[in-house]
Design an enzyme around this catalytic site. Structure first.
Site, PDB file in Angstrom:
ATOM      1  N   LYS A  45      35.792  56.342  21.674  1.00 10.15           N
ATOM      2  CA  LYS A  45      35.143  55.266  22.437  1.00 10.15           C
ATOM      3  C   LYS A  45      35.467  53.915  21.802  1.00 10.15           C
ATOM      4  CE  LYS A  45      30.934  56.040  19.747  1.00 10.15           C
ATOM      5  NZ  LYS A  45      29.645  56.770  19.726  1.00 10.15           N
ATOM      6  N   TYR A 275      34.852  23.126   7.510  1.00  8.79           N
ATOM      7  CA  TYR A 275      33.665  22.612   8.202  1.00  8.79           C
ATOM      8  C   TYR A 275      32.426  22.681   7.316  1.00  8.79           C
ATOM      9  CZ  TYR A 275      36.382  23.064  12.518  1.00  8.79           C
ATOM     10  OH  TYR A 275      37.327  22.970  13.496  1.00  8.79           O
TER      11      TYR A 275
HETATM   12  C1  PLP Z   1      29.672  57.712  18.640  1.00  7.51           C
HETATM   13  C2  PLP Z   1      29.237  59.105  18.762  1.00  7.51           C
HETATM   14  C3  PLP Z   1      29.733  60.090  17.900  1.00  7.51           C
HETATM   15  C4  PLP Z   1      30.603  59.788  16.704  1.00  7.51           C
HETATM   16  O1  PLP Z   1      29.818  59.209  15.691  1.00  7.51           O
HETATM   17  P1  PLP Z   1      30.392  58.943  14.223  1.00  7.51           P
HETATM   18  O2  PLP Z   1      29.186  58.656  13.421  1.00  7.51           O
HETATM   19  O3  PLP Z   1      31.292  57.753  14.328  1.00  7.51           O
HETATM   20  O4  PLP Z   1      31.103  60.168  13.817  1.00  7.51           O
HETATM   21  C5  PLP Z   1      29.384  61.397  18.145  1.00  7.51           C
HETATM   22  N1  PLP Z   1      28.577  61.724  19.181  1.00  7.51           N
HETATM   23  C6  PLP Z   1      28.051  60.794  20.014  1.00  7.51           C
HETATM   24  C7  PLP Z   1      27.147  61.215  21.103  1.00  7.51           C
HETATM   25  C8  PLP Z   1      28.346  59.451  19.819  1.00  7.51           C
HETATM   26  O5  PLP Z   1      27.808  58.537  20.627  1.00  7.51           O
END
Ligand code: PLP
Length: 382
Positions: A45, A275
């Site tokens: 994602k 700045y």
């Molecule tokens: C983002 C996510 C993961 C992965 O999480 P990590 O801590 O980055 O391994 C796994 N399952 C779900 C449902 C997630 O939203």
């Protein structure tokens, strides 16, 4: 998305490097922790946590990773359009008919958290593909209080989804809230609830689909959380969810950020820099201006608080970070020249600057740092 080869000259300025060999190494490390029959669903994602989901997905496929997970329908479509054929789970429930149509069209696998969502999908299938069924996964809330059906109602929920036509339940999962904490109380509670829910479903005579629960931390903490499939995100990209879990696995960071020196100048004691004059030279010093700033994803709150690496040495950043540029005190490398490469994040000789270094300095987490790099930085994968 800016791709590296269109913009060779932009690479002169600043860029992200994605080390796909390190990614493959991390996958093998994860496999080393799993029993041989346990599958991996790689969480890609948010453009693979800022690493570029297409190149990452291709490498994962060649490493034998069978499943992918994304947060949104668009993220799934992007992978399908690039020719990725693996099953892709959408981690968020979908509530609009347009999204459901896209899921069906692109053969994505939706998550069901409410009966309304299941009904919407079933009806869309009836219209669009009445001779087929769509694989869906059910999500239970066992204590995260985010998405998912209440674990206590797992059996009735499962029953209702089973009864809807055109759906095939291929998975049942939940998400851990605290697996990266030293205290395991909540994690054990969630595991117990997930066990109770899935056992109840099985005792009701339904065949239990693929079960999964573990994120990165869950993978590292205990094999009791592995079930038939695990969902690593962060550890794929070479960062560890918590320092106390570091010794469980040997990870290599996948992402580096580099930028070039644009100008060098000498300033005298008392001269203000950038700045707001948040830095005043307390001695004569040599300064380098480097072509990367907060519009590229360096958090401005790191102003005066970060170091970069040059020729294998740590060098301090000085003054406010600006939109497109940062300044460095390069007194210790006086012969640095314009055009030389500065490592913003990543390894340079014996020195390594990690997303954890930034996260610790800022009181945030490495996940947020990785997702913060902007499309303005061309990405070079290899
Ligand atoms: C983002 C996510 C993961 C992965 O999480 P990590 O801590 O980055 O391994 C796994 N399952 C779900 C449902 C997630 O939203």
């Amino acid at each position: 998305m800016v791709r590296s080869n269109d913009l060779d000259w932009e690479q002169q300025r600043a860029w992200v490097e994605i080390d796909l060999v390190a990614l493959a190494h991390n996958v093998r490390q994860i496999k080393g922790l799993l029993a041989p029959d346990i599958q991996i669903m790689a969480v890609v994602k948010a453009d693979a946590y800022g690493h570029g989901s297409i190149d990452v997905a291709r490498t994962l496929a060649s490493e034998g990773v069978g499943w992918l997970a994304v947060a949104t329908v668009s993220e799934g479509i992007e992978l399908r359009q690039a020719g990725i054929v693996a099953p892709i789970l959408i981690l968020g429930g979908v509530n609009s008919d347009i999204q459901v149509q896209a899921i069906i069209k692109w053969r994505l696998e939706p998550t069901i958290c409410t009966i309304a969502q299941a009904t919407l999908i079933s009806k869309a299938m009836a219209r669009m593909q009445p001779s087929q069924s769509l694989s869906v996964q059910i999500k239970l809330d066992t204590g995260m209080s985010r998405l998912g059906a209440d674990w206590q109602e797992a059996v009735t929920f499962f029953e209702k989804v089973v009864q809807l036509p055109y759906l095939k339940i291929s998975g049942l999962y939940s998400h851990l809230a605290t697996a990266d904490e030293i205290d395991h109380t909540v994690m054990e509670m969630q595991l117990d609830r997930f066990e109770q829910a899935t056992t109840a479903i099985s005792h009701s005579g339904y065949s239990v689909p693929l079960l999964h629960l573990a994120n990165s931390a869950g993978i590292l903490v205990s094999d009791r959380l592995h079930y038939q499939l695990v969902r690593p995100g962060l550890i794929l990209y070479g960062l560890c969810p918590a320092p106390h879990l570091q010794s469980n696995i040997d990870l290599q960071p996948v992402l580096s950020v580099r930028a070039r020196v644009n100008q060098i100048k000498d300033i005298t004691a008392g001269t203000g820099v950038s700045y707001g004059y948040r830095f005043i030279a307390d001695r004569d010093l040599r300064l380098a201006v480097v072509d990367i700033g907060y519009a590229d994803g360096i958090p401005r709150r790191l102003s005066n608080r970060m170091q970069v690496a040059i020729r294998g040495q740590l060098v301090p950043q000085i003054g406010s970070i600006t939109m497109d540029r940062i300044m460095l005190d390069i007194t210790q490398v006086p012969d640095l020249h314009v055009g030389e490469i500065v490592t913003i994040l990543g390894r340079d000789g014996d020195v390594q600057i990690t997303a954890d270094d930034w996260a610790n300095e800022l009181g945030t987490i490495s996940w947020e740092i990785l997702c913060g790099f902007k499309d303005r930085l061309p990405r070079i994968s290899g």
